[in-house]
Design an enzyme around this catalytic site. Sequence first.
Site, PDB file in Angstrom:
ATOM      1  N   GLY A 122      43.188  30.060  33.656  1.00 13.87           N
ATOM      2  CA  GLY A 122      42.969  31.484  33.469  1.00 13.87           C
ATOM      3  C   GLY A 122      41.349  31.671  33.756  1.00 13.87           C
ATOM      4  O   GLY A 122      40.806  31.827  32.829  1.00 13.87           O
ATOM      5  N   GLU A 239      38.793  19.059  39.208  1.00 11.12           N
ATOM      6  CA  GLU A 239      39.968  19.739  39.994  1.00 11.12           C
ATOM      7  C   GLU A 239      39.645  19.535  41.391  1.00 11.12           C
ATOM      8  O   GLU A 239      40.427  18.944  42.117  1.00 11.12           O
ATOM      9  CB  GLU A 239      39.695  21.250  39.600  1.00 11.12           C
ATOM     10  CG  GLU A 239      40.631  22.030  40.432  1.00 11.12           C
ATOM     11  CD  GLU A 239      40.921  23.745  40.291  1.00 11.12           C
ATOM     12  OE1 GLU A 239      39.970  24.042  39.572  1.00 11.12           O
ATOM     13  OE2 GLU A 239      41.632  24.203  40.893  1.00 11.12           O
TER      14      GLU A 239
HETATM   15  C1  LIG Z   1      46.936  28.519  46.206  1.00 12.43           C
HETATM   16  C2  LIG Z   1      45.920  28.906  45.054  1.00 12.43           C
HETATM   17  C3  LIG Z   1      46.192  28.986  43.621  1.00 12.43           C
HETATM   18  C4  LIG Z   1      45.090  29.537  42.840  1.00 12.43           C
HETATM   19  N1  LIG Z   1      45.368  29.343  41.394  1.00 12.43           N
HETATM   20  C5  LIG Z   1      44.575  29.863  40.341  1.00 12.43           C
HETATM   21  C6  LIG Z   1      44.728  29.554  39.326  1.00 12.43           C
HETATM   22  O1  LIG Z   1      45.779  28.858  38.898  1.00 12.43           O
HETATM   23  N2  LIG Z   1      43.880  30.052  38.385  1.00 12.43           N
HETATM   24  C7  LIG Z   1      42.806  30.709  38.592  1.00 12.43           C
HETATM   25  O2  LIG Z   1      41.992  31.217  37.632  1.00 12.43           O
HETATM   26  N3  LIG Z   1      42.758  30.901  40.010  1.00 12.43           N
HETATM   27  C8  LIG Z   1      43.604  30.326  40.907  1.00 12.43           C
HETATM   28  N4  LIG Z   1      43.439  30.928  42.394  1.00 12.43           N
HETATM   29  C9  LIG Z   1      42.141  31.778  42.666  1.00 12.43           C
HETATM   30  C10 LIG Z   1      41.103  31.092  43.421  1.00 12.43           C
HETATM   31  O3  LIG Z   1      40.415  30.647  42.551  1.00 12.43           O
HETATM   32  C11 LIG Z   1      40.135  32.309  44.069  1.00 12.43           C
HETATM   33  O4  LIG Z   1      41.199  32.891  44.846  1.00 12.43           O
HETATM   34  C12 LIG Z   1      39.160  31.841  44.744  1.00 12.43           C
HETATM   35  O5  LIG Z   1      37.920  31.212  43.790  1.00 12.43           O
HETATM   36  C13 LIG Z   1      38.418  32.901  45.539  1.00 12.43           C
HETATM   37  O6  LIG Z   1      38.432  33.995  44.995  1.00 12.43           O
HETATM   38  P1  LIG Z   1      38.901  35.478  45.442  1.00 12.43           P
HETATM   39  O7  LIG Z   1      40.356  35.200  46.001  1.00 12.43           O
HETATM   40  O8  LIG Z   1      38.406  36.733  44.434  1.00 12.43           O
HETATM   41  O9  LIG Z   1      37.923  35.619  46.679  1.00 12.43           O
HETATM   42  P2  LIG Z   1      36.402  36.387  47.064  1.00 12.43           P
HETATM   43  O10 LIG Z   1      35.775  35.661  45.849  1.00 12.43           O
HETATM   44  O11 LIG Z   1      36.701  37.769  46.957  1.00 12.43           O
HETATM   45  O12 LIG Z   1      36.242  35.775  48.336  1.00 12.43           O
HETATM   46  C14 LIG Z   1      36.578  36.595  49.532  1.00 12.43           C
HETATM   47  C15 LIG Z   1      35.993  35.721  50.774  1.00 12.43           C
HETATM   48  O13 LIG Z   1      34.479  35.826  50.787  1.00 12.43           O
HETATM   49  C16 LIG Z   1      33.889  34.498  50.524  1.00 12.43           C
HETATM   50  N5  LIG Z   1      32.686  34.636  49.873  1.00 12.43           N
HETATM   51  C17 LIG Z   1      32.585  35.262  48.431  1.00 12.43           C
HETATM   52  N6  LIG Z   1      31.411  34.924  47.896  1.00 12.43           N
HETATM   53  C18 LIG Z   1      30.725  34.424  48.950  1.00 12.43           C
HETATM   54  C19 LIG Z   1      29.451  33.750  48.931  1.00 12.43           C
HETATM   55  N7  LIG Z   1      28.398  33.764  47.759  1.00 12.43           N
HETATM   56  N8  LIG Z   1      29.099  33.172  50.341  1.00 12.43           N
HETATM   57  C20 LIG Z   1      29.703  32.797  51.252  1.00 12.43           C
HETATM   58  N9  LIG Z   1      30.989  33.358  51.107  1.00 12.43           N
HETATM   59  C21 LIG Z   1      31.492  34.073  50.171  1.00 12.43           C
HETATM   60  C22 LIG Z   1      34.908  33.565  50.206  1.00 12.43           C
HETATM   61  O14 LIG Z   1      34.834  32.417  50.848  1.00 12.43           O
HETATM   62  C23 LIG Z   1      36.098  34.382  50.830  1.00 12.43           C
HETATM   63  O15 LIG Z   1      36.265  33.853  52.232  1.00 12.43           O
HETATM   64  C24 LIG Z   1      44.216  30.186  43.325  1.00 12.43           C
HETATM   65  C25 LIG Z   1      44.170  30.574  44.541  1.00 12.43           C
HETATM   66  C26 LIG Z   1      44.996  29.897  45.692  1.00 12.43           C
HETATM   67  C27 LIG Z   1      44.752  30.318  47.023  1.00 12.43           C
END
Ligand SMILES: Cc1cc2nc3c(=O)[nH]c(=O)nc-3n(C[C@H](O)[C@H](O)[C@H](O)COP(=O)(O)OP(=O)(O)OC[C@H]3O[C@@H](n4cnc5c(N)ncnc54)[C@H](O)[C@@H]3O)c2cc1C
Length: 392
Positions: A122, A239
Amino acid sequence: MDLSLTADEIRFRDEVRGLIAATFPPPERYDGRPAHERRWLQALLDRGWAANRWPEAFGGPGWTPTQNFIWEREVTAAGLPPQVGGMGMGMLAPILFAYGTPEQQARFLPDILHDRVRWCQGYSEPEAGSDLASLRTRAVLDGDSYVVDGEKVWTSGAHRADWMFCLTRTSDEPVRQAGITFLLLDMRSQGVTVRPIISIDGRHMFNRVTFDAVRVPVENRVGREGEGWTVAKGLLTHERTGQAYVSLSTDLSRRLRLAAAELAGSEGGRLLEDTGFGRRLAWADIELQALAMTELRTLSEVAAGGAPGAQSSTLKLKGTDIVQRMTEFFVECAGPYAAPWFPEASGVAPLDVGPAWARPEVARYFEGRAASIAGGSDEVQRNIIAKRVLGL
Ligand SMILES: Cc1cc2nc3c(=O)[nH]c(=O)nc-3n(C[C@H](O)[C@H](O)[C@H](O)COP(=O)(O)OP(=O)(O)OC[C@H]3O[C@@H](n4cnc5c(N)ncnc54)[C@H](O)[C@@H]3O)c2cc1C
């Protein structure tokens, strides 16, 4: 680095092959169903190999990095999972070794080892993914427990999990990272609601989890209050080190060569002999070898008592790139036979045409797209490398 195996290592490799053949005598192959999972787990427990990366003091076999490397190669090539125990085994356990109290270690590690308890992670929240430090799930100390309110999202496997390791905000420090605390939360607690998020392929893996005044005993805090960011970063490096996919890419490359040797190319021979295809595949293989060296080096450092650090970002970034390229090659090989699998999500039954490998490999291609987001996106890994390795 000398990669030729010593006599002892060859003996070890043969032992691994022996265990695989004894557990799944050919032509039987592991199919991932619960009965096979249990059989594999029992074989590993009987042999003392269930926690291959754990230190001996906590029940690991005490293998060298090369033995772990051999293990993952052999097991992956046989289509078996190198580790059981999910997120508990690979992600939480190393944190409990480093930050857990003896009571927490005694309480949680045996259940992880025997795969009796499923864990979920989480971390992410609706407004806190890449920018994880902006998380808002609040934990307020009340007597001998924290009261947790908030929401997590993209929580893989939460609907099957017994426990969650999670990040909560315990204070509003000017430095956001300083106010975060790492808690172990029982998913059966009152006030936990798990709602499914169905992905584009129709599968249920993700969830949205809400907490409404959930009580978490103080004894389930890992590390000190406000130390959660340090704990979380340690966990993420484990991880990401596990996301180099070297064994998987090696096996994909081997099977890709078999498939391309069967298919007609555009230069009068087999596809594998086509100059362009062969050169691109060879280049991917060379990069894979370099990645394997980096992984071995990292594992050696971890075995010597170090932590993976920013190197884990390099492993994840490059590993994701290579595994995605390997799956793209398969789509290229499948050609028109990749197309019948596209409509699956809309409920149209796939046509039974084309080579047998096309369907699972094309499905893997789609699954593989998520690898450059999960565990921190590619851009985030590049930022870490720029800051911590290149000093930019
Ligand atoms: C298959 C899968 C399994 C997952 N499982 C879990 C889980 O079990 N537990 C959990 O907690 N989370 C989980 N996640 C979530 C995952 O950790 C997040 O999706 C990830 O950290 C990206 O966050 P976001 O989706 O909010 O995208 P955002 O943070 O909104 O990013 C959107 C886009 O903007 C870019 N971006 C954002 N900030 C920057 C920056 N500073 N510089 C350059 N580019 C940037 C990102 O690279 C991305 O392309 C999972 C995700 C996937 C795809």
